[in-house]
Design a protein around this motif. Structure first.
Motif, short mmCIF file in Angstrom:
data_model
loop_
_atom_site.label_atom_id
_atom_site.label_comp_id
_atom_site.label_asym_id
_atom_site.label_seq_id
_atom_site.Cartn_x
_atom_site.Cartn_y
_atom_site.Cartn_z
N VAL A 148 0.84 -1.20 0.00
CA VAL A 148 0.00 0.00 0.00
C VAL A 148 0.88 1.24 0.00
N THR A 149 0.61 2.16 -0.92
CA THR A 149 1.44 3.36 -1.07
C THR A 149 0.57 4.56 -1.41
N LEU A 150 1.13 5.74 -1.23
CA LEU A 150 0.43 6.96 -1.65
C LEU A 150 0.64 7.19 -3.14
N ASP A 151 1.86 6.95 -3.61
CA ASP A 151 2.21 7.10 -5.03
C ASP A 151 2.96 5.86 -5.48
N ASN A 158 2.66 -8.78 -5.33
CA ASN A 158 2.41 -8.63 -6.77
C ASN A 158 1.20 -7.73 -7.07
N LEU A 159 0.73 -7.03 -6.02
CA LEU A 159 -0.32 -6.03 -6.21
C LEU A 159 0.04 -4.78 -5.40
N ILE A 160 0.06 -3.65 -6.08
CA ILE A 160 0.28 -2.37 -5.42
C ILE A 160 -1.05 -1.64 -5.38
N VAL A 161 -1.50 -1.30 -4.17
CA VAL A 161 -2.69 -0.47 -4.00
C VAL A 161 -2.19 0.93 -3.73
N SER A 162 -2.45 1.81 -4.66
CA SER A 162 -1.93 3.18 -4.61
C SER A 162 -3.09 4.16 -4.46
N PHE A 163 -2.86 5.22 -3.72
CA PHE A 163 -3.86 6.27 -3.63
C PHE A 163 -3.89 7.04 -4.95
N HIS A 164 -2.77 7.62 -5.34
CA HIS A 164 -2.71 8.37 -6.60
C HIS A 164 -2.48 7.42 -7.78
N PRO A 165 -3.09 7.70 -8.93
CA PRO A 165 -2.85 6.88 -10.13
C PRO A 165 -1.53 7.27 -10.79
N ILE A 166 -0.69 6.28 -11.10
CA ILE A 166 0.55 6.55 -11.80
C ILE A 166 0.26 6.93 -13.25
N LEU A 182 -8.83 31.31 8.69
CA LEU A 182 -7.39 31.06 8.65
C LEU A 182 -7.14 29.92 7.66
N LEU A 183 -6.53 30.24 6.53
CA LEU A 183 -6.21 29.23 5.51
C LEU A 183 -4.85 28.63 5.82
N CYS A 184 -4.79 27.30 5.90
CA CYS A 184 -3.56 26.60 6.28
C CYS A 184 -3.18 25.61 5.19
N ASP A 185 -2.06 25.84 4.53
CA ASP A 185 -1.55 24.95 3.50
C ASP A 185 -0.42 24.11 4.10
N VAL A 186 -0.70 22.82 4.32
CA VAL A 186 0.29 21.95 4.98
C VAL A 186 1.13 21.17 3.97
N GLY A 187 0.82 21.27 2.69
CA GLY A 187 1.52 20.49 1.67
C GLY A 187 0.66 19.33 1.20
N HIS A 188 0.75 19.03 -0.09
CA HIS A 188 -0.10 17.99 -0.68
C HIS A 188 0.17 16.62 -0.06
N TYR A 189 1.43 16.21 -0.09
CA TYR A 189 1.78 14.90 0.48
C TYR A 189 1.40 14.84 1.95
N THR A 243 8.48 3.68 1.54
CA THR A 243 9.09 4.63 0.61
C THR A 243 8.42 5.99 0.74
N ASN A 244 9.22 7.01 0.99
CA ASN A 244 8.70 8.37 1.05
C ASN A 244 8.60 8.91 -0.37
N THR A 245 7.38 9.08 -0.85
CA THR A 245 7.19 9.50 -2.25
C THR A 245 6.95 11.00 -2.38
N ASN A 246 7.17 11.74 -1.29
CA ASN A 246 6.97 13.19 -1.35
C ASN A 246 8.02 13.82 -2.27
N PRO A 247 7.62 14.49 -3.36
CA PRO A 247 8.60 15.08 -4.27
C PRO A 247 9.11 16.43 -3.80
N ILE A 248 8.57 16.92 -2.68
CA ILE A 248 8.95 18.25 -2.19
C ILE A 248 9.82 18.12 -0.93
#
Length: 364
Positions: free
Chosen positions: A41-44, A59-67, A321-328, A356-361
């Motif tokens: 199970v992964t986010l990306d 042999n199966l990856i369940v991902s939140f975001h579609p590759i 109060l708008l709070c942007d914490v980052g997408h990942y 695996t940390n898939t955060n690109p930022i």
């Protein structure tokens, strides 16, 4: 279990019918009939994640975001998307993505964020429309209760927090069976009049196939007259984002400190302080600028989301109060949610949380 068995578990929890039209959810790579040795199970889904799946015999990856988000015109390995897909195919690894289906789920991404922040009295921030349908059919009066109860058992008759909802009117139906027919009542070639009920029930659209199957199986007529319409009502338990309340009101700085800690982020971008306390909080995992107006309209003191652009912050207008914490960061707990969903149903092979940390930022 097969790949399809795992997909069914996830689809029952967060039906893919409710994914956004722009999205690309479902089985993206692989064969649904393949037997599963393990699930990662992964986010990306990235190359490193495929390597991790290989190492863990998954042999199966369940991902939140579609590759695969937009169409691939070739597979030459020039981009990270192509290389990831190539590696998955070479190693017989299937990839499934759930994305906005889980975003729109009552117990999905945003419910998990509410758990992290301890929000109570929750409701959907932006309820989803075009998700409630109505079945209208005509049943002999003596069979109405049987058909109605069968439909209720299948999930019909629900709207909002109410169940077993239906509407019935009595009338007279007519028909004449022609050659080849086998009428339940009346005779072939003779005009017949029958006291009938017009029965209407609402249901969530993802149940349509099951609802119709139940109707045909429980209805006594050879030919069942029915119609399905889509209601204008928004589904109050489906949609983007959530809004709730923290137990005790806190200052803006205390709230920002809590948010930064809970979401393990390098920084929280926020709008100007309003000098108000924070009690009512709206949340939306991922890109949430489209819901700023909804958060303000529902009286939120703060809105926690991600990907706000420069001009989005002006919309705060000293009201919120708008709070942007980052997408990942806003979606990081989604992996834990998916693992919890699957481990409750699967005991005969491993469900592995990707490390695996898939955060690109990165933050400096």
């Amino acid at each position: 279990m097969t790949v399809q068995d795992v997909i069914t578990i996830l689809n029952d929890y967060a039906p893919l019918h409710y994914a956004e039209d722009f999205d690309n959810t479902g089985l993206l790579v692989g064969d649904a009939t393949s037997k599963v040795s393990g699930v990662l199970v992964t986010l990306d889904t990235l190359e490193a994640v495929v390597d991790e799946a290989i190492e863990n015999n998954c042999n199966l990856i369940v991902s939140f975001h579609p590759i695969i988000f937009s169409g691939l015109k070739n597979l030459t390995g020039k981009t990270y998307v192509e290389r990831t897909v190539q590696k998955a195919i070479k190693n017989d690894i299937s990839i499934f993505a759930i994305h906005t289906a889980l975003d729109n789920s009552w117990n999905g991404v945003n419910a998990k964020i509410c758990d992290v922040l301890g929000l109570q009295n929750r409701k959907i921030l932006v309820p989803k429309s075009q998700t409630i349908q109505k079945l209208t059919t005509y049943v002999p009066s003596s069979n109405t209760e049987l058909v109605r109860n069968a439909l209720f058992e299948t999930g019909a008759g629900t709207i909002g927090n109410y169940s077993h909802c239906s509407f019935t009117t009595e009338g007279q139906g007519s028909f004449k069976g022609e050659d080849g027919s086998t009428p339940k009542v009346g005779k072939i070639g003779e005009l017949h009049f029958e006291t009938e009920s017009q029965l209407s029930v609402t249901f969530p659209k993802h149940l349509q196939a099951n609802i119709l199957r139940t109707l045909f199986n429980s209805h006594p007529y050879e030919e069942v007259a029915y119609e399905i319409t889509t209601l204008e009502n928004s589904h109050q338990q489906l949609g983007m984002g959530m809004i709730g309340e923290i137990t005790e009101a806190v200052s803006e700085k205390e709230f920002l400190s809590t948010v930064k800690s809970k979401f393990k982020t390098g920084c929280v971008k926020h709008s100007a302080l309003t000098n108000k306390t924070i009690k009512k909080v709206a949340v939306l995992g991922g890109s949430g600028s489209f819901a700023i107006k909804a958060a303000k309209a529902q009286g939120a003191d703060a809105f926690v989301s991600a990907d706000f652009k420069y001009h989005d912050f002006f919309q705060a207008e000293n009201q919120i109060l708008l709070c942007d914490v980052g997408h990942y960061e806003s979606e990081q707990y989604t992996k834990d949610l998916l693992v919890a969903i699957l481990t409750k149903k699967i005991t005969n092979f491993a469900v592995v949380l990707s490390q695996t940390n898939t955060n690109p930022i990165s933050y400096f």
